[in-house]
Design an enzyme around this catalytic site. Sequence first.
Site, PDB file in Angstrom:
ATOM      1  N   ARG C 253      56.756 -64.330 -37.033  1.00 21.67           N
ATOM      2  CA  ARG C 253      56.448 -63.333 -37.993  1.00 21.67           C
ATOM      3  C   ARG C 253      57.848 -62.357 -37.636  1.00 21.67           C
ATOM      4  O   ARG C 253      57.398 -61.455 -36.804  1.00 21.67           O
ATOM      5  CB  ARG C 253      55.096 -62.491 -37.610  1.00 21.67           C
ATOM      6  CG  ARG C 253      54.916 -61.871 -38.788  1.00 21.67           C
ATOM      7  CD  ARG C 253      53.498 -60.872 -38.586  1.00 21.67           C
ATOM      8  NE  ARG C 253      53.928 -59.711 -37.735  1.00 21.67           N
ATOM      9  CZ  ARG C 253      53.042 -59.281 -36.757  1.00 21.67           C
ATOM     10  NH1 ARG C 253      51.775 -59.859 -36.304  1.00 21.67           N
ATOM     11  NH2 ARG C 253      53.614 -58.249 -35.988  1.00 21.67           N
ATOM     12  N   HIS C 257      52.727 -56.821 -39.144  1.00 24.06           N
ATOM     13  CA  HIS C 257      51.544 -57.831 -39.537  1.00 24.06           C
ATOM     14  C   HIS C 257      51.454 -57.531 -41.202  1.00 24.06           C
ATOM     15  O   HIS C 257      51.181 -58.276 -41.690  1.00 24.06           O
ATOM     16  CB  HIS C 257      50.441 -57.480 -39.030  1.00 24.06           C
ATOM     17  CG  HIS C 257      49.085 -57.934 -39.174  1.00 24.06           C
ATOM     18  ND1 HIS C 257      48.957 -59.259 -39.255  1.00 24.06           N
ATOM     19  CD2 HIS C 257      48.117 -57.328 -39.941  1.00 24.06           C
ATOM     20  CE1 HIS C 257      47.871 -59.561 -39.825  1.00 24.06           C
ATOM     21  NE2 HIS C 257      47.181 -58.283 -40.269  1.00 24.06           N
ATOM     22  N   TYR C 266      54.046 -52.648 -29.771  1.00 27.70           N
ATOM     23  CA  TYR C 266      53.728 -53.851 -28.976  1.00 27.70           C
ATOM     24  C   TYR C 266      54.515 -54.866 -28.740  1.00 27.70           C
ATOM     25  O   TYR C 266      54.172 -55.642 -27.893  1.00 27.70           O
ATOM     26  CB  TYR C 266      52.271 -54.384 -29.728  1.00 27.70           C
ATOM     27  CG  TYR C 266      52.218 -54.786 -31.007  1.00 27.70           C
ATOM     28  CD1 TYR C 266      52.818 -56.003 -31.040  1.00 27.70           C
ATOM     29  CD2 TYR C 266      51.836 -53.921 -32.147  1.00 27.70           C
ATOM     30  CE1 TYR C 266      52.857 -56.503 -32.715  1.00 27.70           C
ATOM     31  CE2 TYR C 266      51.947 -54.297 -33.339  1.00 27.70           C
ATOM     32  CZ  TYR C 266      52.557 -55.678 -33.731  1.00 27.70           C
ATOM     33  OH  TYR C 266      52.352 -56.178 -34.967  1.00 27.70           O
TER      34      TYR C 266
HETATM   35  C1  TPP Z   1      37.120 -62.364 -39.343  1.00 27.98           C
HETATM   36  C2  TPP Z   1      38.170 -61.632 -39.064  1.00 27.98           C
HETATM   37  N1  TPP Z   1      38.311 -60.863 -38.080  1.00 27.98           N
HETATM   38  C3  TPP Z   1      39.596 -59.938 -37.853  1.00 27.98           C
HETATM   39  C4  TPP Z   1      40.353 -59.759 -39.057  1.00 27.98           C
HETATM   40  C5  TPP Z   1      41.399 -58.746 -38.826  1.00 27.98           C
HETATM   41  N2  TPP Z   1      42.477 -59.251 -39.050  1.00 27.98           N
HETATM   42  C6  TPP Z   1      43.222 -59.505 -40.161  1.00 27.98           C
HETATM   43  S1  TPP Z   1      44.654 -60.602 -39.771  1.00 27.98           S
HETATM   44  C7  TPP Z   1      44.426 -60.830 -38.201  1.00 27.98           C
HETATM   45  C8  TPP Z   1      45.368 -61.492 -37.072  1.00 27.98           C
HETATM   46  C9  TPP Z   1      45.469 -62.859 -37.751  1.00 27.98           C
HETATM   47  O1  TPP Z   1      46.416 -63.588 -36.939  1.00 27.98           O
HETATM   48  P1  TPP Z   1      47.056 -65.006 -37.435  1.00 27.98           P
HETATM   49  O2  TPP Z   1      45.703 -65.952 -37.239  1.00 27.98           O
HETATM   50  O3  TPP Z   1      47.829 -65.348 -36.080  1.00 27.98           O
HETATM   51  O4  TPP Z   1      47.686 -64.800 -38.717  1.00 27.98           O
HETATM   52  P2  TPP Z   1      48.873 -64.132 -39.110  1.00 27.98           P
HETATM   53  O5  TPP Z   1      48.552 -62.795 -39.429  1.00 27.98           O
HETATM   54  O6  TPP Z   1      49.962 -63.907 -38.013  1.00 27.98           O
HETATM   55  O7  TPP Z   1      49.482 -64.785 -40.457  1.00 27.98           O
HETATM   56  C10 TPP Z   1      43.301 -59.957 -37.981  1.00 27.98           C
HETATM   57  C11 TPP Z   1      42.763 -59.869 -36.253  1.00 27.98           C
HETATM   58  C12 TPP Z   1      40.005 -60.511 -40.026  1.00 27.98           C
HETATM   59  N3  TPP Z   1      40.848 -60.484 -41.290  1.00 27.98           N
HETATM   60  N4  TPP Z   1      38.852 -61.520 -40.240  1.00 27.98           N
END
Ligand code: TPP
Lengths: 338, 338, 363, 363
Positions: C253, C257, C266
């Site tokens: 990425r 985010h 970070y």
């Molecule tokens: C159940 C839940 N917990 C926390 C979140 C908050 N949150 C949104 S995106 C994210 C990180 C997701 O990381 P990843 O699975 O690696 O996907 P990426 O964003 O890197 O595409 C978090 C913790 C959420 N959307 N749903």
Amino acid sequence: MSVLTFGQAINAGLRKAMDQDPKVVLMGEDIGKLGGVFRITDGLQKDFGAHRVIDTPLAEAGILGTAVGLAYRGYRPVVEIQFDGFVYPAFDQIVCQVAKLHYRTRGAVSMPLTIRVPFGGGIGSPEHHSESPEAYFTHTSGLRVISVSNPQDAYTMIQQAIASNDPVVFFEPKRRYHTKGEVDEEAELSTALPMGRARVAVEGTDATLVTYGPLVPTALDAATAALDDGVSLEVIDLRSLSPLDYEPLVASVRKTGRLVIAHEAAQSGGLGAEIAAGITERCFEYLEAPPIRVTGFDIPYPPSKLETHHLPDLDRILDGVDHVLGRPYAFRAQEAGA
Amino acid sequence: MSVLTFGQAINAGLRKAMDQDPKVVLMGEDIGKLGGVFRITDGLQKDFGAHRVIDTPLAEAGILGTAVGLAYRGYRPVVEIQFDGFVYPAFDQIVCQVAKLHYRTRGAVSMPLTIRVPFGGGIGSPEHHSESPEAYFTHTSGLRVISVSNPQDAYTMIQQAIASNDPVVFFEPKRRYHTKGEVDEEAELSTALPMGRARVAVEGTDATLVTYGPLVPTALDAATAALDDGVSLEVIDLRSLSPLDYEPLVASVRKTGRLVIAHEAAQSGGLGAEIAAGITERCFEYLEAPPIRVTGFDIPYPPSKLETHHLPDLDRILDGVDHVLGRPYAFRAQEAGA
Amino acid sequence: MDIELLSLITEEGRRVPNEILDPWVTDVDTGQLADLYQDMVVIRRIDAEATALQRQGELALWPPLLGQEAAQIGSGRALRADDFVFSSYREHGVAYCRGVGLDDLVRVWRGNTFSGWNPFAVNMAVPQVIIGAQTLHATGYALGIQHDGADAAAIAYFGDGATSQGDVNEAMVFAASFQAPVIFFCQNNHWAISEPVGLQAHAPLAGRAAGFGIPALRVDGNDVLAVLAATRIALDRARAGGGPSYIEAVTYRMGPHTTADDPTRYRDANELEDWAAKDPIDRVAALLESEGMLTPELQAEVAAAADAAAQGLRAGCLGLHDPVPMDVFTHVYAAPHSELDRQRASYEGYLASFEAVGSEGNS
Amino acid sequence: MDIELLSLITEEGRRVPNEILDPWVTDVDTGQLADLYQDMVVIRRIDAEATALQRQGELALWPPLLGQEAAQIGSGRALRADDFVFSSYREHGVAYCRGVGLDDLVRVWRGNTFSGWNPFAVNMAVPQVIIGAQTLHATGYALGIQHDGADAAAIAYFGDGATSQGDVNEAMVFAASFQAPVIFFCQNNHWAISEPVGLQAHAPLAGRAAGFGIPALRVDGNDVLAVLAATRIALDRARAGGGPSYIEAVTYRMGPHTTADDPTRYRDANELEDWAAKDPIDRVAALLESEGMLTPELQAEVAAAADAAAQGLRAGCLGLHDPVPMDVFTHVYAAPHSELDRQRASYEGYLASFEAVGSEGNS
Ligand SMILES: Cc1ncc(C[n+]2csc(CCOP(=O)(O)OP(=O)(O)O)c2C)c(N)n1
Ligand SMILES: Cc1ncc(C[n+]2csc(CCOP(=O)(O)OP(=O)(O)O)c2C)c(N)n1
Ligand SMILES: [Mg+2]
Ligand SMILES: [Mg+2]
């Protein structure tokens, strides 16, 4: 007319729904060969095949989540949660997905799931086996919530729930599974009282007693006992917990001026609160006394040797009636005197 | 006295609790280096180390379940749920374990967890980021539930929650994180208003307006607006949602005879139902009108462009006051006339 | 557990052989490679434009895909129309491949609605915000495909962070148990907001699958050809009744985010630089160049397509109609609901009362 | 994924070498083997007595461990007092090893309480009914051990069915991420109520762990020595800072799921017979026999111990005091709770009103 137990009636209703619509599939733990721990799905896998009566891996979020996917594909999954206390691992899928997908997709995706939950106490079970979690679901917009109290409704309403294009959480009072009753298996579903409607189970004039599911038989007993004492109770079986059917409730309270609400779930934030608030809003000038709630206490469900001290029973309901009539302990004095 | 934002006040409270008790550990997603998506834990990992401010894998059941284990070992975990809508995967662990373990073990095991949940709407977020799930927790016996409305309470009550030997679900109104206020960081915790107590925020005589968390500032505005119109509102900030502190509520309603309850959560089965029912039970003869609830609708939280049509605002609260005073649209007529 | 990282195009843009992947892309000539190149350039441009729209206040939020173009285009272009996609919030590239309209791509992020498109029009569910939840939906959908006797597949997209969620693991259990035709497509972009992938797992994520009885491939997620090949392998297995597959596409990425995030808090600038050298678009450009295909004509064509997409996106975004207030009540239920109807009527009356009183006041 | 099934005592009771396990049981002489034998006989007898008590209406329910004695005694006896156990509802054998009193073993199943014992008195949590939930508790406890710098370990017991739950998988994620000193001890007894293990997984359950970065052993769960050795290996790793371990003990539930269950509805009598031949107690008896240790004295001693345990259990069970009504309100909270206090007072008044009215009536 046939005489069926509550459990048999649900079984028959499931069978009929499966006969009529090949998209109806059952999912759950141990529902196949075993027919479920309560035998509600007895014989269905044998007759409809393992493709339509699916024993799933032991994971409730998994069951609900895959049911959502099946609904996306056009199926109508009927999920069995083995006991009330095991619905929580699936709570996220129910609250965030099942309940919201129709709204989220502006109606493009339907979630015609039926989530069957044997619920309530009174069978001497270990912990997590006697919960009454209905208020979690009635507070969840997007769900419909049903609780049946007799074999006929069980037979009819499970079919209505399956036919509903909205998700339905269907609470079955497990301690009544063996209750027998007449069931008309021939009647047209379209002629039945709609799923969202309450029913006046006993007419009366002095006070209104409203409940649902496992406590309906207890409420009927209470009406009989009260009548012996010259008190005429109107008993309403809610049937639908979401939405609440206020029409007969309002009519009744306008007539009696007094309301007792009974349920097994904890009092704080239970369905009784909503009914008391809703009726107070609608019938304020008619009320002679504040609505009274006779419910389980604000405790985790207790060990089975103590459950009779948590569950509203005939005496506690009559006590509630006493209070709403402004004559505490009248029934008891009568008993003692007798 | 220092002037802190709401968020800074919680941060300061967490810091103090961690300073005073080495068993206090923070757990959550992104709470370490990032300081949480709302920066509430900003700087804490740097100062206390990664052992005490623990970035966890992305799994809420995992966070709560391991927190339970840490509590078994004598720790006092403070868990951050990133947004209200992500608490549901942990629901099973909260409802079946955290809430019940003290009862289940007859007091042998304590669950002194604090579960911090930034909650509520009004910040233009995507779905699942604006939920008000408090009623699920207030209906769960074994939990205490708090919602703070200002920096001073945030600072004090997060410490009280951490010090509590019972599990506390601590709802932080995320749209108020940037509100500033005076905070006395020196005052002894023992002299503060106990965690379970409500506070009369504004005294008044014509009607009682009770709310909590994000709507308290709106309620204060409503009191000001009402006063301009000659209506004296008493505003009560609940602070504790479980247990409810009925003392000031009852005193107020016995004085005003009228009650308006406001919250963002859906109406059916929301906390307003419990308050309406509880007050009707306790103040029936004093009520001049049925308690009125001004709440979010029975819908999934809507897309952000529509959220102002779901959230109770000043106008809807004043409309509720109008109704409970039996003079619908009086405020509006005044506005229009002005 | 050592799992080989498969690739077909090196960071420098050299085409290298791979005996597992090669058989699945024999049909991909330089013309098709150019198409994939164009897709990636276009979606990067769309992504940049959406980020700009957010900065300008036209979108409430945007989760950029910058850096993940190959993972999304390579897999998205492998799918058939009757396959069904269950994605998270970042798969704009996949949505683009499904034929989602440009305005529909941003509808949700403008705050107008929760649903950019009708899932059945493009066979792609609306993006999932609850991390991991969609993997179960894909599995259930795949079960339905299986029950129907069809030869389509379902594919679930999720991130490295999502692999920690119970739902994702349960999805693998169900998929393996029923041998459902589903593909678990993990974009390991190395970060879950501020958490590095090493916090979720010390071992390669692709290694999770084997224990569940699911075959896995680990591919260079910045190599569009390798991703295409891996997805085709998994699809072929699904269609042939071979059950589920797992693909870990190792990518990065490159942006924040979401537009609300500040990654400098970070992560190291160095890390970003390292990954910039592995850019998924640059390497295809280099390969096309080396094959004499990166002509000025092609470049002009691609640039024009990207410009058009950006303009279309902006126009589409700005042209979106705001939802109307009473929409808050619509589609909560499929059939009438007495309590909600009452609330709707009451709110309608409330809104009307302003007009009534307002006109009174004005009169 | 092929994972070797390790054993030290064959079904026929022959001691066979195993290079992985042998080094860990060099200290176990025939005397100690006889002790393990006695433990197994005693717990089987306790189990049978509890089943009888249920049939006689003295217990509401009982989940028999019949067939799983070796898995529970072998692992339970490997633990140190300062290790901490998080079990499911079937681990009576482990509880016995922890020193749980006989009456305390059945307290819960009589319906008197939810807690048979004080967890801190025996370092064993109260049995967990929510499938899989305890694996996270064990992981969290292990994190606490790690933070404390102690060299104890936590051990989570769970079944084959439980492996499908999200919680169990999340526990492995957390344990691996933090390298927590926790042992995941799976008793694969082949059934989850009516569901055969093949429904949860087509591959050996021990294979799950590797993908999470957790070393695993698959042992013959009916071989008490192999289980002892495997648990010691895992404990040693935990104490040495080597992080989590996973053990699959392959065994068989010879009885019903609980006394409420009728396994003839869903499983073949043949299967039971096959497993009866692998009985965990018989094989140790045979081994002791072949070593000349199964003397009449030993047999008498063991029988006496079993008898005493059965009698103790029965007496303990029948001697349990019923809880008192107002107990329903006790220990919901650690500190006073105004609403609950109100309800308690009200119910107290309600109960008292019967007496008041009753005595009135009688007067
Ligand atoms: C159940 C839940 N917990 C926390 C979140 C908050 N949150 C949104 S995106 C994210 C990180 C997701 O990381 P990843 O699975 O690696 O996907 P990426 O964003 O890197 O595409 C978090 C913790 C959420 N959307 N749903
Ligand atoms: C969350 C949850 N779902 C369902 C159940 C009902 N249930 C009790 S035991 C059991 C089977 C467990 O099988 P397994 O994990 O193999 O353990 P075993 O009983 O064989 O020891 C089920 C489904 C439960 N207790 N908890
Ligand atoms: Mg990621
Ligand atoms: Mg098992």
